[in-house]
Design an enzyme around this catalytic site. Structure first.
Site, PDB file in Angstrom:
ATOM      1  N   THR A   1      88.973 -17.005  32.574  1.00 26.20           N
ATOM      2  CA  THR A   1      88.874 -17.450  33.979  1.00 26.20           C
ATOM      3  C   THR A   1      89.931 -16.691  34.792  1.00 26.20           C
ATOM      4  O   THR A   1      89.694 -15.566  35.191  1.00 26.20           O
ATOM      5  CB  THR A   1      89.070 -18.982  34.120  1.00 26.20           C
ATOM      6  OG1 THR A   1      90.286 -19.377  33.483  1.00 26.20           O
ATOM      7  CG2 THR A   1      87.904 -19.738  33.501  1.00 26.20           C
TER       8      THR A   1
ATOM      9  N   LYS B   1      91.449 -18.169  25.391  1.00 30.41           N
ATOM     10  CA  LYS B   1      91.555 -17.974  26.833  1.00 30.41           C
ATOM     11  C   LYS B   1      92.480 -19.072  27.350  1.00 30.41           C
ATOM     12  O   LYS B   1      92.648 -20.129  26.718  1.00 30.41           O
ATOM     13  CB  LYS B   1      90.199 -18.057  27.514  1.00 30.41           C
ATOM     14  CG  LYS B   1      89.510 -19.385  27.505  1.00 30.41           C
ATOM     15  CD  LYS B   1      89.867 -20.357  28.580  1.00 30.41           C
ATOM     16  CE  LYS B   1      90.003 -19.708  29.929  1.00 30.41           C
ATOM     17  NZ  LYS B   1      90.451 -20.736  30.920  1.00 30.41           N
TER      18      LYS B   1
ATOM     19  N   THR C   1      95.594 -24.594  24.750  1.00 29.15           N
ATOM     20  CA  THR C   1      95.033 -23.293  25.049  1.00 29.15           C
ATOM     21  C   THR C   1      93.759 -23.308  25.843  1.00 29.15           C
ATOM     22  O   THR C   1      93.186 -22.262  26.097  1.00 29.15           O
ATOM     23  CB  THR C   1      94.769 -22.517  23.747  1.00 29.15           C
ATOM     24  OG1 THR C   1      94.468 -21.173  24.119  1.00 29.15           O
ATOM     25  CG2 THR C   1      93.578 -23.076  23.001  1.00 29.15           C
TER      26      THR C   1
ATOM     27  N   GLU D   1      99.455 -17.908  34.435  1.00 32.02           N
ATOM     28  CA  GLU D   1      99.197 -17.547  35.833  1.00 32.02           C
ATOM     29  C   GLU D   1     100.475 -17.114  36.535  1.00 32.02           C
ATOM     30  O   GLU D   1     101.438 -17.863  36.612  1.00 32.02           O
ATOM     31  CB  GLU D   1      98.557 -18.738  36.557  1.00 32.02           C
ATOM     32  CG  GLU D   1      97.117 -18.954  36.109  1.00 32.02           C
ATOM     33  CD  GLU D   1      96.484 -20.213  36.675  1.00 32.02           C
ATOM     34  OE1 GLU D   1      95.255 -20.281  36.691  1.00 32.02           O
ATOM     35  OE2 GLU D   1      97.211 -21.126  37.084  1.00 32.02           O
TER      36      GLU D   1
ATOM     37  N   ASN E   1      96.929 -20.722  42.487  1.00 33.12           N
ATOM     38  CA  ASN E   1      96.491 -22.113  42.413  1.00 33.12           C
ATOM     39  C   ASN E   1      96.274 -22.778  43.751  1.00 33.12           C
ATOM     40  O   ASN E   1      95.705 -23.858  43.828  1.00 33.12           O
ATOM     41  CB  ASN E   1      97.450 -22.917  41.547  1.00 33.12           C
ATOM     42  CG  ASN E   1      97.217 -22.603  40.097  1.00 33.12           C
ATOM     43  OD1 ASN E   1      96.120 -22.813  39.605  1.00 33.12           O
ATOM     44  ND2 ASN E   1      98.212 -22.051  39.429  1.00 33.12           N
TER      45      ASN E   1
ATOM     46  N   THR F   1      88.328 -21.366  45.940  1.00 30.82           N
ATOM     47  CA  THR F   1      87.775 -20.703  47.121  1.00 30.82           C
ATOM     48  C   THR F   1      87.263 -19.303  46.798  1.00 30.82           C
ATOM     49  O   THR F   1      87.806 -18.637  45.947  1.00 30.82           O
ATOM     50  CB  THR F   1      88.843 -20.579  48.218  1.00 30.82           C
ATOM     51  OG1 THR F   1      89.933 -19.818  47.706  1.00 30.82           O
ATOM     52  CG2 THR F   1      89.303 -21.938  48.623  1.00 30.82           C
TER      53      THR F   1
END
Lengths: 388, 388
Positions: free
Chosen positions: A147, A169, A180, A258, A383, A388
């Site tokens: 993702t 992932k 995870t 991230e 985040n 969006t």
């Protein structure tokens, strides 16, 4: 422990694919991992009380500890979708079973992505048609499950005559307790389902469950292992290889957290119990203030002391704590070590992509390791704009 | 409940000051709150296992539930400073006691700022000299306790014939379990020390302990209340006023969270127990992913479901959950409510500085409220550069 190039293709009998079927605009969003014979299988699921529909279906299909295929989509998590969501997860398994010519309950399903929307079943029905022909020894399965990840994460290891390959992932909503989001592991080892489940649980506790990107445990977390029983091996030897694979995948996920710029490894030593050791290692990689300080190359070791104090460890003596960062002694007897030099620490942090924080407790003989990442403005950007 | 202008000056008998004595370069860094008569007193301390030296001294001096002054510095927290740190905290109390002409154990001490360095005792010895003459009815005490706060936080309320005034500081390292770092409350109510301690504990549980900026519980947290016993009041009435003051101060701290642009209030209703209600309200304001979504005006309600599932609440039925955001129904029966419109929610969030998230569980009769803030890039910036 020898690391091999490639992933699942190193294990005869496993085929896979990773393609775009239109759930996401362009990137790969649909993957299948398939074994040409029935496997012993086990899984570990999220500790989140709200569980995605795919987990419920997978758990049912794994009741007999057997499986032959895993079907995964990214883009939509199929969580908080009610009865319709469960029916959709089940239909996905049935569609795949029909295409692969195997029984429905030999198919496990997993989804990752946005929580809330229903799966686009027409897209899935269309996309799954004739899919068996697209299976390859080395399909792009590891890519199809991503993702917000910036890279695929896979590893294949051989030792003791067996081979274990896995991919994972996960980039956000990653926290201790089944961290995870998704990991898939295949092996040729001959291990029975119930033993497989026990060993997997133990390995997950020392790897994925010792990792945190943001303290938020996902509703979709799942680690699945398929063993096609081709090679005899002792349980202890299998455990050793599986744990190695789980830990390496955990580090890859943490490093790709991230917005992350550094991998943080927290090591606790001389703790009173294993539970204390794990709590202390985990709390270090879970603290926003530690993560932002590491991002800023800020020699603010007080935040490490703060985090240790918040760990919930049973036995802690503030005046016995020693802390090393990348082998530099920072804290001794709970306060700044003699000769501690903030500028030197800043320079060490500035040039490091791997930060190892070692904490010695002087309370016993237990140790643990946890994996996390620093926290940058990009974590916020990613985040604040995810759906969006 | 009537809110009065000003702070401690509304309560005859209390004097205060807030000045710069040179611990920080320019801004106020030293405060005293003083009562002209001995007070009944109580405090609640951080749950962090590593506690600052000032907390240890304050706890000793409060053994008899009596105090007459509080001395606070900002800039250096005096935590992880060993025996020297404890001696410095005690000397600060003694110096103040001598200047104020009261006994040493009637002086409580508190510090906030960077963890690790020792207090600059020469600066404190020089700064404290002749300080009694600088006390005023309305000193700048609330300013002297600030660190990364962007504004002073004080409130004064009168009801049932009594007056309760308080101020707080706190902006980061703010988490459930004694969250505010520091709050100081004065009242003219006639409440005995042991009862004062009980009521304060209850009020802190429903206010400061229901607030989170970043999940990191400080080593220096403390709430102190001084009651100079001038006005008779029932315990229930006193509790009502004290709880109001604690909740208002908590909201002020949350709204001024590091980098915050919005106050988030999470309300849980129809929970199975008070513990469940509090866990669910708290987890909402504690989740990085909820906080970043609110910052981005992102109508990503799946993250609320994820957080609720992580709350640890004992009784949770995913299919019974209802969620409202600023009175707009978003989730019904655990999935998107009929007529849910993501664009409408985005527009509501975009124009709101106060976001109220109401969660109805349908498991019982208990409710709770928690306070937090959104999470922006500025949180990272502030914390990547704090000690520099």
């Amino acid at each position: 422990m020898k690391i091999l190039h490639g992933g699942f293709s190193n294990i005869p009998g496993f085929l896979s694919l990773g393609i775009n079927i239109g759930i996401k605009p362009k990137s790969k969003d649909f993957g299948i991992l398939y074994s040409d014979s029935m496997c012993e299988a086990a899984a570990v699921y999220t500790s989140n009380a709200i569980k995605g529909a795919p987990l419920i279906v997978t758990k049912q299909h794994l009741a007999n500890h057997k499986a032959q295929a895993v079907v995964v989509n990214s883009g939509i998590a199929n969580v908080a979708t009610g009865e319709e969501g469960k029916a959709n997860a089940l239909e996905t398994a049935t569609l795949a079973a029909n295409e692969l010519g195997i029984s429905e309950d030999a198919v496990l399903v997993a989804s990752t992505g946005v929580i809330g929307p229903q799966l686009p079943m027409k897209t899935i029905r269309d996309g799954i048609r004739g899919i068996k022909q697209q299976l390859q020894p080395e399909g792009d399965f590891a890519e199809a499950i991503l993702t917000t990840d910036t890279c695929a994460k896979e590893i294949c290891v051989t030792a003791h005559g067996i081979t274990v390959a896995g991919c994972a992932k996960g980039s956000g909503m990653i926290a201790p307790n089944m961290a995870t989001m998704l990991a898939f592991i295949a092996t040729d080892a001959d291990i029975q389902g119930t033993e497989l489940a026990t060993v997997l649980g133990e390995c997950v506790d020392s790897s994925f469950n010792m990792m945190s990107v943001d303290m938020d445990t996902s509703t979709s977390d799942m680690v699945i292992v398929l063993a096609n029983e081709k090679v005899q091996v002792s349980l202890a030897q299998f455990r050793e290889v599986l744990e190695y694979v789980c830990k390496e995948l955990s580090k890859m996920v943490a490093r790709d957290g991230e917005g992350a710029t550094k991998l943080i490894t927290a090591q606790s030593e001389a703790a009173y119990s294993l539970s204390d050791a794990r709590k202390i290692a985990k709390v270090i990689v879970s603290s926003n203030l530690v993560k932002t300080a590491i991002y800023g190359n800020d020699p603010n070791w007080g935040r490490l002391m703060m985090a240790i104090g918040n760990s919930g460890a049973k036995r802690l003596d503030q005046d016995s704590i020693g802390i090393w960062i990348n082998e530099e002694l920072i804290v001794q007897h709970g306060k700044a070590a003699p000769g501690y030099n903030a500028e030197k620490l800043r320079s060490i942090l500035s040039s490091a992509q791997d930060v190892v924080i070692r904490i010695v407790l002087d309370q016993g003989t237990f140790s643990a390791e946890a994996y996390g990442c620093d926290m940058s403005e990009d974590y916020i950007k990613i985040n604040a704009e995810y759906t969006t």
